[in-house]
Design a protein around this motif. Structure first.
Motif, PDB file in Angstrom:
ATOM      1  N   ILE A  87      50.433  48.489  44.689  1.00 59.54           N
ATOM      2  CA  ILE A  87      50.870  47.443  44.360  1.00 59.54           C
ATOM      3  C   ILE A  87      50.380  46.102  44.847  1.00 59.54           C
ATOM      4  O   ILE A  87      50.214  45.283  44.471  1.00 59.54           O
ATOM      5  CB  ILE A  87      52.619  47.275  44.601  1.00 59.54           C
ATOM      6  N   SER A  88      49.881  46.335  46.453  1.00 58.57           N
ATOM      7  CA  SER A  88      49.407  45.425  46.795  1.00 58.57           C
ATOM      8  C   SER A  88      47.902  44.790  46.224  1.00 58.57           C
ATOM      9  O   SER A  88      47.686  43.726  46.195  1.00 58.57           O
ATOM     10  CB  SER A  88      49.128  45.530  48.369  1.00 58.57           C
ATOM     11  N   VAL A  89      47.229  45.729  45.762  1.00 57.12           N
ATOM     12  CA  VAL A  89      45.919  45.579  45.299  1.00 57.12           C
ATOM     13  C   VAL A  89      46.049  44.891  43.719  1.00 57.12           C
ATOM     14  O   VAL A  89      45.522  43.979  43.351  1.00 57.12           O
ATOM     15  CB  VAL A  89      45.136  47.042  44.976  1.00 57.12           C
ATOM     16  N   ILE A  90      47.240  45.237  43.150  1.00 57.88           N
ATOM     17  CA  ILE A  90      47.518  44.881  41.832  1.00 57.88           C
ATOM     18  C   ILE A  90      47.634  43.073  42.057  1.00 57.88           C
ATOM     19  O   ILE A  90      47.281  42.456  41.336  1.00 57.88           O
ATOM     20  CB  ILE A  90      48.693  45.054  41.033  1.00 57.88           C
ATOM     21  N   LYS A  91      48.615  42.812  43.188  1.00 55.34           N
ATOM     22  CA  LYS A  91      48.934  41.480  43.527  1.00 55.34           C
ATOM     23  C   LYS A  91      47.660  40.654  43.795  1.00 55.34           C
ATOM     24  O   LYS A  91      47.627  39.496  43.438  1.00 55.34           O
ATOM     25  CB  LYS A  91      50.089  41.562  44.596  1.00 55.34           C
ATOM     26  N   ARG A  92      46.927  41.175  44.555  1.00 56.54           N
ATOM     27  CA  ARG A  92      45.558  40.591  45.006  1.00 56.54           C
ATOM     28  C   ARG A  92      44.865  40.195  43.851  1.00 56.54           C
ATOM     29  O   ARG A  92      44.257  38.952  43.880  1.00 56.54           O
ATOM     30  CB  ARG A  92      44.708  41.697  45.941  1.00 56.54           C
ATOM     31  N   ASN A  93      44.711  41.427  42.674  1.00 55.06           N
ATOM     32  CA  ASN A  93      43.976  40.941  41.685  1.00 55.06           C
ATOM     33  C   ASN A  93      44.492  39.934  40.740  1.00 55.06           C
ATOM     34  O   ASN A  93      43.849  39.125  40.104  1.00 55.06           O
ATOM     35  CB  ASN A  93      43.740  42.176  40.866  1.00 55.06           C
ATOM     36  N   LEU A  94      45.909  39.998  40.646  1.00 48.60           N
ATOM     37  CA  LEU A  94      46.603  39.079  39.853  1.00 48.60           C
ATOM     38  C   LEU A  94      46.542  37.530  40.421  1.00 48.60           C
ATOM     39  O   LEU A  94      46.169  36.510  39.643  1.00 48.60           O
ATOM     40  CB  LEU A  94      48.134  39.147  39.685  1.00 48.60           C
ATOM     41  N   LEU A  95      46.665  37.480  41.687  1.00 49.28           N
ATOM     42  CA  LEU A  95      46.476  36.248  42.438  1.00 49.28           C
ATOM     43  C   LEU A  95      45.179  35.560  42.256  1.00 49.28           C
ATOM     44  O   LEU A  95      45.057  34.339  41.950  1.00 49.28           O
ATOM     45  CB  LEU A  95      46.673  36.320  44.066  1.00 49.28           C
ATOM     46  N   PHE A  96      44.084  36.339  42.430  1.00 50.60           N
ATOM     47  CA  PHE A  96      42.855  35.863  42.171  1.00 50.60           C
ATOM     48  C   PHE A  96      42.311  35.294  40.916  1.00 50.60           C
ATOM     49  O   PHE A  96      41.751  34.422  40.630  1.00 50.60           O
ATOM     50  CB  PHE A  96      41.685  37.089  42.462  1.00 50.60           C
ATOM     51  N   SER A  97      43.084  35.953  39.813  1.00 53.00           N
ATOM     52  CA  SER A  97      43.045  35.698  38.424  1.00 53.00           C
ATOM     53  C   SER A  97      43.464  34.361  38.162  1.00 53.00           C
ATOM     54  O   SER A  97      43.048  33.697  37.362  1.00 53.00           O
ATOM     55  CB  SER A  97      43.327  36.672  37.469  1.00 53.00           C
ATOM     56  N   LEU A  98      44.913  33.927  38.851  1.00 54.92           N
ATOM     57  CA  LEU A  98      45.251  32.515  38.691  1.00 54.92           C
ATOM     58  C   LEU A  98      44.312  31.612  38.909  1.00 54.92           C
ATOM     59  O   LEU A  98      44.687  30.448  38.430  1.00 54.92           O
ATOM     60  CB  LEU A  98      46.530  32.668  39.476  1.00 54.92           C
ATOM     61  N   PHE A  99      43.376  31.686  39.972  1.00 58.58           N
ATOM     62  CA  PHE A  99      42.642  30.576  40.474  1.00 58.58           C
ATOM     63  C   PHE A  99      41.634  30.149  39.338  1.00 58.58           C
ATOM     64  O   PHE A  99      41.136  28.975  39.559  1.00 58.58           O
ATOM     65  CB  PHE A  99      41.985  30.947  41.610  1.00 58.58           C
ATOM     66  N   LYS A 100      41.475  30.731  38.213  1.00 54.57           N
ATOM     67  CA  LYS A 100      40.390  30.423  37.079  1.00 54.57           C
ATOM     68  C   LYS A 100      39.364  29.962  37.843  1.00 54.57           C
ATOM     69  O   LYS A 100      38.765  29.024  37.586  1.00 54.57           O
ATOM     70  CB  LYS A 100      41.079  29.374  36.573  1.00 54.57           C
ATOM     71  N   ALA A 101      38.747  30.990  38.472  1.00 57.65           N
ATOM     72  CA  ALA A 101      37.486  30.584  39.400  1.00 57.65           C
ATOM     73  C   ALA A 101      36.254  30.265  38.898  1.00 57.65           C
ATOM     74  O   ALA A 101      35.396  29.723  39.417  1.00 57.65           O
ATOM     75  CB  ALA A 101      37.402  31.808  40.319  1.00 57.65           C
ATOM     76  N   THR A 102      36.032  30.464  37.452  1.00 57.13           N
ATOM     77  CA  THR A 102      34.893  29.963  36.549  1.00 57.13           C
ATOM     78  C   THR A 102      34.809  28.640  36.886  1.00 57.13           C
ATOM     79  O   THR A 102      33.567  28.023  36.509  1.00 57.13           O
ATOM     80  CB  THR A 102      34.889  30.364  35.414  1.00 57.13           C
ATOM     81  N   ARG A 103      35.599  27.892  37.174  1.00 56.76           N
ATOM     82  CA  ARG A 103      35.596  26.347  37.214  1.00 56.76           C
ATOM     83  C   ARG A 103      35.090  25.805  38.327  1.00 56.76           C
ATOM     84  O   ARG A 103      34.896  24.507  38.817  1.00 56.76           O
ATOM     85  CB  ARG A 103      36.670  25.665  36.852  1.00 56.76           C
ATOM     86  N   TYR A 104      34.848  26.773  39.543  1.00 57.12           N
ATOM     87  CA  TYR A 104      34.430  26.328  40.814  1.00 57.12           C
ATOM     88  C   TYR A 104      33.211  26.997  41.124  1.00 57.12           C
ATOM     89  O   TYR A 104      32.574  27.749  40.597  1.00 57.12           O
ATOM     90  CB  TYR A 104      35.409  26.901  41.778  1.00 57.12           C
ATOM     91  N   ALA A 105      32.741  26.467  42.424  1.00 57.20           N
ATOM     92  CA  ALA A 105      31.371  26.868  42.924  1.00 57.20           C
ATOM     93  C   ALA A 105      31.500  28.182  43.489  1.00 57.20           C
ATOM     94  O   ALA A 105      32.552  28.605  43.901  1.00 57.20           O
ATOM     95  CB  ALA A 105      30.835  25.783  44.164  1.00 57.20           C
ATOM     96  N   SER A 106      30.186  28.799  43.794  1.00 55.25           N
ATOM     97  CA  SER A 106      30.314  30.120  44.312  1.00 55.25           C
ATOM     98  C   SER A 106      31.172  30.132  45.835  1.00 55.25           C
ATOM     99  O   SER A 106      31.502  31.296  46.087  1.00 55.25           O
ATOM    100  CB  SER A 106      29.072  30.678  44.521  1.00 55.25           C
ATOM    101  N   THR A 107      31.088  29.239  46.383  1.00 56.14           N
ATOM    102  CA  THR A 107      31.566  29.136  47.880  1.00 56.14           C
ATOM    103  C   THR A 107      33.079  29.122  47.689  1.00 56.14           C
ATOM    104  O   THR A 107      33.763  29.864  48.537  1.00 56.14           O
ATOM    105  CB  THR A 107      31.180  27.835  48.907  1.00 56.14           C
TER     106      THR A 107
END
Length: 497
Positions: free
Chosen positions: A178-198
Motif C-alpha cells: 500500500i505504501s508503494v501504491i501511495k508513492r506512485n499515486l502522489l507522484f502522478s498528482l504532480f503532473k511532472a511533465t510540466r517541470y524541469a528534470s531537477t
C-alpha cells in the motif's frame, strides 16, 4: 575464454544462470544489451515464467540499480551515448515491471512469493513513471491498469500492509504494497511533465518519503481533489461534482499540501514551483478565490480539440487568421498564410483584422472575469459543463481569440452557476492536416511555428519521442519533449526538419 553472445537453448533456469555469470565479463554496455535481450526472451514465455522466479530475484537488484543509474546519468550528461544508455535503462526497468506483474498475477507462486512479486512490480512501475517524465515520454495507461489489478489482488488476500523483506536498499522507504501504491499515486498528482528534470527528481523524492501524507478512499470531503478510476492515471476531481462511481478511489492530498505550505517538509523546490504545485494540488481554490468580482465581459467559448481545430481551419481557408501573443515581437515572422497584427499590451486576446465568417463554429456565450493571475481567465454560465484537461477557445465577436486549457470547474454556493478556470496558451497559431496510419485526416495545431521553441497540439494517442510527423504541405517535424497529455490531446515541444 570466449563468451557466447547467444542465449542458451533450450532456455532453462540452470542454463540461463550459467550464461548470466559469463556475460559479467563483458563491457557494461554490452552486458546490459545482453541482459535486455534476456528479459525480452523471458517476457515471451507463456507458461513457464514462474520457474525463473528465484533467478530473477537474485539478479533483479543489480539489474535495477545499474539501469536506474543509467537514467540518472543521462540527466547529468546530455550526450547521445548517455541518452541511449538512459533509454536502455528505462526499457530494462519497464521489462522488469511487466515480468513481475505477470508473476504476481499467476497462480503458480506461493503467498509470500506472490506478495514480493507484487511489491517489486509496483516499485518498478513507480520508477517507470518517473523515467517516462525524465525522458519526456508519454506514460502508458497499461501500467495503471496493472497497478489496479495488483491492488485488487492484495485487497482480496489481505496483504496490502504486510511487511516485505527485499534486497534493494532504495526501496526502504516503502515497507509494504500500500505504501508503494501511495508513492506512485502522489507522484502522478504532480503532473511532472510540466517541470524541469531537477524538479521531477525532487517530486519523486518527496513522493518516496512523504507518501504517508496521502489519504486514499477517505469519506468525501472538499479535500478530495483527485480520484483514480483504476483504468487511467489519476485525474483531478471536477469541483462542481461531489459524487463518485462505486469502484473509484478518492485521493485526499490535504495533509501533504499543508505540510508543504507550512514548511514542515524539507524540499529543494523553488518557491514559485511550490506555489504552483500547491495551487494545482488544491484544485486552484486560492486562484479561484482571487477573481475580480464586478467587471466582466461576454465572450464565446468553444470546447474540444476537434472543434478548436475546425475553427482554426475555417479561418485558415479564408486566410483570416491573425493571432498574436502580447509577449511576441512580430518583426521576424514569415508565415505567408497568416496576417499578423500587433495588439495593445492591455488587451487580453490575440486579435485578427477580419470580419466574421459564416463557416466558423458557434461556441457557448459565457461571462469572462479576470484574476490576479495573469495567465488564467474564468467563465461563468448557468447549467454549463466542461471537462478538466480539455482544450478550448475563447473568442469575442469573432474579432479576437485565445487558446486555453481547462484546469478546474467549481460552483457558486447556493447558485447553479459553474465557474471554469482556463489557462491561456500564449503564442501565434497555425493549423495543418496530418495523415494517420489508418489514413484518416487529423489535425496538428502548431504554436509559435517560426520561433526557437515551437510546440504542437496533437490528437490524443500514442506517440514516440523523436517520432516524425508529416504535414499535408510536405513539411515534417520531430517530437522532442512531451509537455502534457490527457484523454483529449497530446502537447509536445517539436523540432522542424
Amino acid at each position: 575464454m570466449k563468451i557466447s553472445l547467444t542465449l542458451p537453448s533450450p532456455l532453462t533456469p540452470t542454463s540461463l544462470s550459467a550464461w548470466l555469470e559469463n556475460i559479467k565479463d563483458l563491457p557494461i554496455s554490452s552486458s546490459f544489451m545482453q541482459m535486455y535481450d534476456t528479459l525480452k526472451q523471458l517476457s515471451k514465455l507463456e507458461n513457464d515464467l514462474w520457474e525463473f522466479y528465484p533467478l530473477l530475484l537474485d539478479y533483479t537488484p543489480n539489474i535495477f540499480l545499474q539501469a536506474n543509474s543509467f537514467v540518472e546519468y543521462s540527466n547529468l550528461l546530455a550526450k547521445q551515448k548517455s541518452i541511449k544508455l538512459a533509454q536502455l535503462g528505462a526499457e530494462l526497468i519497464k521489462l522488469l515491471s511487466k515480468l513481475f506483474c505477470r508473476l504476481a498475477e499467476s497462480n503458480q507462486l506461493d503467498l509470500r512469493q506472490r506478495q514480493l512479486a507484487s511489491y517489486y512490480a509496483l516499485q518498478f512501475i513507480g520508477y517507470n513513471l518517473r523515467n517516462d517524465h525524465l525522458l519526456h515520454q508519454l506514460s502508458s495507461n497499461v501500467l495503471w491498469k496493472k497497478t489496479a489489478k495488483l491492488y485488487k489482488i492484495s485487497i482480496e488476500c489481505n496483504d496490502l500492509e504486510t511487511f516485505q523483506i527485499q534486497k534493494i536498499q532504495i526501496f526502504k522507504f516503502q515497507p509494504n504494497i500500500i505504501s508503494v501504491i501511495k508513492r506512485n499515486l502522489l507522484f502522478s498528482l504532480f503532473k511532472a511533465t510540466r517541470y524541469a528534470s531537477t524538479d521531477i527528481k525532487e517530486f519523486f523524492r518527496l513522493s518516496n518519503q512523504h507518501y504517508d501524507l496521502l489519504d486514499i478512499n477517505p469519506s468525501y470531503t472538499s479535500n478530495s481533489s483527485y480520484y483514480w478510476d483504476q483504468k487511467n492515471l489519476p485525474q483531478a476531481v471536477n469541483a462542481s461534482k461531489h459524487s463518485f462511481a462505486k469502484d473509484v478511489i478518492k485521493i485526499d492530498c490535504h495533509r501533504f499540501v499543508e505540510a508543504l505550505r507550512d514548511n514542515k517538509i524539507t524540499t529543494k523546490l523553488r518557491i514559485e514551483v511550490q506555489h504552483k504545485l500547491i495551487h494545482q494540488l488544491t484544485g486552484y481554490k486560492q486562484v479561484l478565490a482571487d477573481i475580480h468580482q464586478g467587471d466582466h465581459y461576454v465572450s464565446q467559448l468553444l470546447v474540444g480539440f476537434e472543434s478548436v481545430c475546425q475553427y482554426f481551419q475555417a479561418l485558415d481557408k479564408t486566410q483570416k487568421i491573425s493571432i498574436l501573443s502580447r509577449q511576441l515581437n512580430p518583426v521576424n515572422l514569415k508565415m505567408d498564410t497568416l496576417a499578423l497584427w500587433p495588439i495593445e499590451q492591455e488587451s487580453p486576446f490575440y486579435q485578427f483584422n477580419t470580419q466574421p465568417s459564416q463557416q466558423l463554429l458557434q461556441g457557448d456565450t459565457v461571462n469572462i472575469m479576470q484574476s490576479e493571475n495573469n495567465v488564467v481567465v474564468f467563465t461563468e454560465k448557468y447549467h454549463f459543463d466542461t471537462s478538466i484537461g480539455d482544450l478550448s477557445l475563447l473568442y469575442k465577436h469573432k474579432n479576437s481569440v485565445s487558446l486555453c486549457i481547462i484546469r478546474q470547474n467549481t460552483m457558486h454556493e447556493g447558485m447553479n452557476i459553474k465557474m471554469t478556470l482556463l489557462e491561456l496558451v500564449s503564442g501565434y497559431y497555425s493549423i495543418y492536416n496530418i495523415t494517420s496510419v489508418s489514413g484518416k485526416n487529423l489535425q496538428a495545431l502548431i504554436i509559435n511555428e517560426t520561433s526557437n521553441n515551437p510546440e504542437a497540439f496533437l490528437p490524443a494517442g500514442q506517440y514516440k519521442i523523436n517520432g516524425k510527423i508529416t504535414l499535408n504541405i510536405g513539411k515534417t517535424f520531430y517530437l522532442m519533449t512531451c509537455l502534457e497529455h490527457s484523454q483529449y490531446f497530446c502537447r509536445f515541444r517539436i523540432r522542424f526538419k
